[in-house]
Design a protein around this motif. Structure first.
Motif, short mmCIF file in Angstrom:
data_model
loop_
_atom_site.label_atom_id
_atom_site.label_comp_id
_atom_site.label_asym_id
_atom_site.label_seq_id
_atom_site.Cartn_x
_atom_site.Cartn_y
_atom_site.Cartn_z
N CYS A 226 0.84 -1.21 0.00
CA CYS A 226 0.00 0.00 0.00
C CYS A 226 0.87 1.25 0.00
O CYS A 226 0.61 2.20 -0.74
CB CYS A 226 -0.92 -0.02 1.21
N LEU A 227 1.91 1.24 0.82
CA LEU A 227 2.82 2.39 0.90
C LEU A 227 3.49 2.64 -0.44
O LEU A 227 3.54 3.77 -0.93
CB LEU A 227 3.86 2.12 1.98
N PHE A 228 3.98 1.58 -1.08
CA PHE A 228 4.64 1.73 -2.37
C PHE A 228 3.66 2.18 -3.45
O PHE A 228 3.99 3.01 -4.30
CB PHE A 228 5.31 0.42 -2.79
N ALA A 229 2.44 1.64 -3.41
CA ALA A 229 1.44 2.01 -4.41
C ALA A 229 1.06 3.48 -4.30
O ALA A 229 0.91 4.18 -5.30
CB ALA A 229 0.19 1.14 -4.25
N ALA A 230 0.94 3.98 -3.07
CA ALA A 230 0.62 5.40 -2.88
C ALA A 230 1.76 6.28 -3.38
O ALA A 230 1.53 7.31 -4.02
CB ALA A 230 0.35 5.68 -1.40
N ALA A 231 3.00 5.86 -3.11
CA ALA A 231 4.14 6.64 -3.58
C ALA A 231 4.20 6.64 -5.10
O ALA A 231 4.49 7.67 -5.72
CB ALA A 231 5.43 6.08 -2.99
N ALA A 232 3.92 5.49 -5.71
CA ALA A 232 3.95 5.41 -7.18
C ALA A 232 2.88 6.30 -7.80
O ALA A 232 3.09 6.89 -8.86
CB ALA A 232 3.76 3.96 -7.62
N ALA A 233 1.72 6.39 -7.15
CA ALA A 233 0.62 7.20 -7.67
C ALA A 233 0.72 8.65 -7.22
O ALA A 233 -0.07 9.49 -7.66
CB ALA A 233 -0.71 6.62 -7.21
N ASP A 234 1.68 8.95 -6.34
CA ASP A 234 1.87 10.31 -5.80
C ASP A 234 0.62 10.79 -5.08
O ASP A 234 0.15 11.91 -5.28
CB ASP A 234 2.27 11.28 -6.91
N VAL A 235 0.07 9.91 -4.23
CA VAL A 235 -1.06 10.27 -3.37
C VAL A 235 -0.68 9.95 -1.93
O VAL A 235 0.34 9.31 -1.67
CB VAL A 235 -2.35 9.52 -3.76
N ALA A 236 -1.49 10.38 -0.99
CA ALA A 236 -1.16 10.23 0.43
C ALA A 236 -1.22 8.77 0.87
O ALA A 236 -2.24 8.10 0.65
CB ALA A 236 -2.11 11.06 1.27
N PRO A 237 -0.16 8.26 1.52
CA PRO A 237 -0.22 6.94 2.14
C PRO A 237 -0.71 7.07 3.58
O PRO A 237 -0.10 7.76 4.39
CB PRO A 237 1.24 6.46 2.09
N ILE A 238 -1.82 6.44 3.89
CA ILE A 238 -2.47 6.59 5.19
C ILE A 238 -2.49 5.25 5.90
O ILE A 238 -3.04 4.27 5.38
CB ILE A 238 -3.91 7.12 5.01
N ASP A 239 -1.88 5.20 7.07
CA ASP A 239 -1.78 3.92 7.78
C ASP A 239 -3.12 3.54 8.40
O ASP A 239 -3.98 4.39 8.66
CB ASP A 239 -0.70 4.00 8.86
N THR A 240 -3.29 2.26 8.64
CA THR A 240 -4.54 1.74 9.16
C THR A 240 -4.70 2.07 10.64
O THR A 240 -3.81 2.62 11.29
CB THR A 240 -4.64 0.22 8.92
N LEU A 241 -5.83 1.71 11.18
CA LEU A 241 -6.17 2.04 12.56
C LEU A 241 -5.33 1.28 13.58
O LEU A 241 -4.75 0.23 13.28
CB LEU A 241 -7.65 1.79 12.81
N TYR A 242 -5.26 1.85 14.78
CA TYR A 242 -4.68 1.19 15.95
C TYR A 242 -5.85 0.86 16.86
O TYR A 242 -6.52 1.75 17.37
CB TYR A 242 -3.68 2.13 16.64
N ALA A 243 -6.11 -0.44 17.05
CA ALA A 243 -7.38 -0.86 17.61
C ALA A 243 -7.58 -0.50 19.07
O ALA A 243 -8.70 -0.21 19.50
CB ALA A 243 -7.54 -2.37 17.43
N ASP A 244 -6.52 -0.50 19.88
CA ASP A 244 -6.66 -0.27 21.32
C ASP A 244 -6.67 1.23 21.61
O ASP A 244 -5.62 1.84 21.81
CB ASP A 244 -5.54 -0.96 22.08
N PHE A 245 -7.86 1.82 21.65
CA PHE A 245 -7.94 3.27 21.84
C PHE A 245 -7.66 3.69 23.29
O PHE A 245 -7.61 4.88 23.59
CB PHE A 245 -9.30 3.81 21.38
N ARG A 246 -7.46 2.71 24.17
CA ARG A 246 -7.10 3.03 25.56
C ARG A 246 -5.60 2.97 25.79
O ARG A 246 -5.14 3.01 26.93
CB ARG A 246 -7.81 2.08 26.52
#
Length: 289
Positions: free
Chosen positions: A184-204
């Motif tokens: 995903c990171l490489f694909a975003a860089a190749a397309a020159d769009v923002a790479p956004i990481d997924t959620l962190y499940a433990d909100f506490r």
């Protein structure tokens, strides 16, 4: 619209939206997909439509996660929410750029119907939720004119491949998911769009989130999804360049500007070349945002 922190909000809860709007997120994702029970989806469309009409997000961008194309619900979702006030849609379970092309055609017609300028509504994609999607990540480059970011997800992918878990005993992603994240990171860089990481499940666990964001930013991601308002401050702080990083980046840029014919520059006994200059410019752009 900045894509540093993107906070999910169930599309059928005006109360949760009101709380989320005060969290300081760069964007709110009004969810019509997994956060809404099937029996509530029709109601959620109208709630989201009214929230968009009221511009209730304040300074936050407003994004709607629609249902996936294979559900048969996508066009009804788009018909309800494409109206002034909508900044972007988040497309789940996309199999590749062909899906984005199809949704782009829907948006062309719906924007015209709503009296919106062509191209107003941008597209973000959850790009790793099906096995086929992993083989098509390269298709996002060159980017569709509406595409502004790619993110990734693990839960739907795990269900699709029959995985019993996606993390090991230490809490780290198992190898298949590290592959999905990296692609995903490489694909975003190749397309020159923002790479956004997924959620962190433990909100506490703000300390765990902060460390995870540190690693995420280190690897090249520029923003992150939040699932609780309490996560927003940590994400914003972690993905905002520190003052010392900005100052150092400015020194690199100014040094190269002062010597436009130089391929390498020495600063405080260290050598910097063009890749360092590109990264320095990214840091300054993030700080200016």
């Amino acid at each position: 619209m900045r894509l540093r922190s993107l906070l999910f909000v169930p599309g059928d809860s005006e109360k949760k939206f009101a709380k989320a709007a005060k969290a300081g997120a760069d964007a709110l994702i009004l969810d019509l997909e997994d956060a809404v029970a099937p029996s509530r989806k029709a109601d959620a469309r109208f709630i989201v439509r009214d929230l968009l009409a009221g511009h209730g997000g304040g300074t936050a961008g407003l994004i709607v996660r629609v249902n996936a194309l294979d559900t048969g619900l996508t066009l009804a979702d788009l018909s309800a929410v494409v109206r002034p006030g909508l900044d972007a849609i988040l497309v789940p379970k996309a199999n590749g750029a062909a899906d984005i092309q199809r949704i782009g055609h829907y948006l062309d017609a719906l924007e015209a119907q709503a009296g919106m300028a062509p191209g107003t509504v941008k597209i973000l994609v959850v790009s790793t939720e099906t096995p086929a999607a992993l083989f098509n990540l390269g298709s996002y480059a060159p980017a569709h004119p509406r595409l502004i970011g790619l993110t990734w997800g693990a839960e739907d992918l795990g269900a699709a491949i029959g995985a019993t878990a996606n993390k090991d005993a230490d809490g780290d992603w198992t190898f298949p998911y590290r592959v999905a994240r990296s692609l995903c990171l490489f694909a975003a860089a190749a397309a020159d769009v923002a790479p956004i990481d997924t959620l962190y499940a433990d909100f506490r666990d703000p300390a765990g989130l902060a460390e995870s964001c540190r690693l995420s930013r280190r690897d090249g991601f520029t923003g992150r999804i939040a699932i609780h308002p309490d996560q927003v401050e940590v994400i914003n702080r972690c993905f905002t360049p520190a003052d010392e990083d900005v100052a150092h980046a400015r020194r690199i840029v100014e040094a190269f500007e002062a010597a436009p014919d130089a391929g390498t520059i020495g600063i405080d006994g260290k050598m910097y070349d063009i890749p360092h200059l590109k990264q320095a410019r990214r840091v300054l752009a993030a700080a200016e945002a």
